[in-house]
Enzyme design. Structure first.
Site, PDB file in Angstrom:
ATOM      1  N   ASP A  10      49.088  30.054  33.977  1.00 45.38           N
ATOM      2  CA  ASP A  10      48.225  31.393  34.321  1.00 45.38           C
ATOM      3  C   ASP A  10      46.850  30.851  35.142  1.00 45.38           C
ATOM      4  OD1 ASP A  10      46.850  33.789  33.835  1.00 45.38           O
ATOM      5  OD2 ASP A  10      45.810  32.731  32.058  1.00 45.38           O
ATOM      6  N   ASP A  12      43.369  32.804  35.284  1.00 45.41           N
ATOM      7  CA  ASP A  12      41.938  33.471  34.548  1.00 45.41           C
ATOM      8  C   ASP A  12      41.954  32.954  33.177  1.00 45.41           C
ATOM      9  OD1 ASP A  12      40.675  34.795  36.842  1.00 45.41           O
ATOM     10  OD2 ASP A  12      42.388  36.046  36.845  1.00 45.41           O
TER      11      ASP A  12
HETATM   12  C1  XBP Z   1      43.428  37.853  34.033  1.00 37.97           C
HETATM   13  C2  XBP Z   1      43.218  39.399  34.432  1.00 37.97           C
HETATM   14  C3  XBP Z   1      42.587  39.694  35.863  1.00 37.97           C
HETATM   15  C4  XBP Z   1      41.152  39.307  36.089  1.00 37.97           C
HETATM   16  C5  XBP Z   1      40.707  40.173  37.456  1.00 37.97           C
HETATM   17  O1  XBP Z   1      44.689  37.716  34.499  1.00 37.97           O
HETATM   18  O2  XBP Z   1      43.288  40.088  33.533  1.00 37.97           O
HETATM   19  O3  XBP Z   1      42.691  41.203  35.846  1.00 37.97           O
HETATM   20  O4  XBP Z   1      40.391  39.693  35.060  1.00 37.97           O
HETATM   21  O5  XBP Z   1      41.700  39.993  38.419  1.00 37.97           O
HETATM   22  P1  XBP Z   1      45.724  36.220  34.184  1.00 37.97           P
HETATM   23  P2  XBP Z   1      41.743  41.206  39.359  1.00 37.97           P
HETATM   24  O6  XBP Z   1      44.821  35.686  33.162  1.00 37.97           O
HETATM   25  O7  XBP Z   1      46.912  36.582  34.116  1.00 37.97           O
HETATM   26  O8  XBP Z   1      45.444  35.607  35.527  1.00 37.97           O
HETATM   27  O9  XBP Z   1      40.312  41.770  39.497  1.00 37.97           O
HETATM   28  O10 XBP Z   1      41.955  40.343  40.760  1.00 37.97           O
HETATM   29  O11 XBP Z   1      42.763  42.063  39.229  1.00 37.97           O
HETATM   30 MG    MG Z   2      44.395  34.482  31.320  1.00 40.87          MG
END
Ligand code: XBP
Ligand code: MG
Length: 268
Positions: A10, A12
């Site tokens: 993953d 973020d």
């Molecule tokens: C994390 C999320 C994303 C980010 C923002 O996803 O929920 O929405 O906060 O991304 P992951 P965008 O942990 O699966 O990477 O604004 O580009 O949608």
């Molecule tokens: Mg995440």
């Protein structure tokens, strides 16, 4: 896990703490630029994170919190949200380019070791490919996106995490079974997505996710650890390692090591 062929990460919250100090302030700058008085505080953002996807998060906020909206939004909500999201991503890229968002402990070390040992790497994320590449460029180095055989990202699947679709997509692209891979996640939505695609998961929590439900995860840790920064086990079978939350995990092949390495992953 001797048949381990690939690690799927993953982005973020897992590779880097992008949410609190990256996406959140970028959203706020975009709101202010659009003349909105919306303020996504650290606390509020924790609640909003239950909704994955930036566009989806803005839509949820409008529905749930009924903030003041300009006429443009009332006329065409979709394009209003899209515009805010595009602006957010511009500011997010700017924060990354200023080096404000480092990788979490152990991430560079584990990725480097996995490559040397011939494990395949992939990304499975809700955010966009552009955001992933910007983060990798500014942390691991320019061109480091090529370390990852597949970058499964964003709107490439209709249903975002916690749906398993993005992991199915990555597995399909790599022609691997879930049983040959390990997922790395930081949140309950991400964990459920990986679990429902049949993957075993190592969770590294952060301040937004430490109280999430990770029942069934292989390991739950505070981070991947470094030789100088021992990890802590929150739950999971860590091969006779110390009690959860008290002492660091010990990798069998490296007695005394306090970090996740490939040997440890193979032994899980
Ligand atoms: C994390 C999320 C994303 C980010 C923002 O996803 O929920 O929405 O906060 O991304 P992951 P965008 O942990 O699966 O990477 O604004 O580009 O949608
Ligand atoms: Mg995440």
């Amino acid at each position: 896990m001797t048949n381990l062929a690939a690690l799927i990460f993953d982005v973020d919250g897992t590779l880097a703490d992008t949410e609190r100090d990256g996406h959140r302030p970028a959203f706020n700058i975009a709101f202010s630029e659009a003349g909105l008085d919306w303020d996504w505080t650290v606390d509020l953002y924790g609640k909003l994170l239950r909704v994955t996807g930036g566009k989806e998060r803005i839509r949820f906020y409008i529905k749930q919190y009924a903030p003041s909206l300009p006429a443009a939004a009332l006329n065409n909500l979709d394009s209003f949200i899209l515009g805010l999201h595009l602006a957010k991503n511009r500011y997010y890229a700017q924060l990354l380019s200023e080096g404000k968002i480092p990788l979490r402990p152990g991430v560079r070390r584990l990725l480097t070791e996995a490559r040397v040992q011939g494990l395949r790497l992939a990304i499975s994320t809700t955010t966009s490919p552009d955001n992933v590449i910007a983060l990798l460029d500014h942390t691991l180095g320019s061109g480091s996106a090529s370390w990852f055989e597949v970058i499964a990202a964003g709107d490439v699947v209709p249903a975002k995490k916690p749906a398993p679709d993005i992991y199915h997509y990555a597995l399909h692209a790599m022609k691997l079974d879930a049983a040959q891979c390990l997922a790395f996640e930081d949140s309950e939505n991400g964990f459920r997505s990986a679990r429902d695609a049949g993957l075993r998961t190592v969770v590294t929590v952060n301040e937004y996710t430490y109280d999430h439900d990770f029942s069934g995860a292989l390991l739950v840790l505070d981070h991947l650890g470094e030789p100088h920064l021992p990890l802590r086990v929150i739950s999971g079978n860590a091969h006779g390692a110390a009690a959860p939350g008290i002492l660091p995990l010990t990798a069998p092949a490296h007695p005394g090591a306090a970090y996740v390495n490939v040997d440890l992953l193979l032994s899980l």
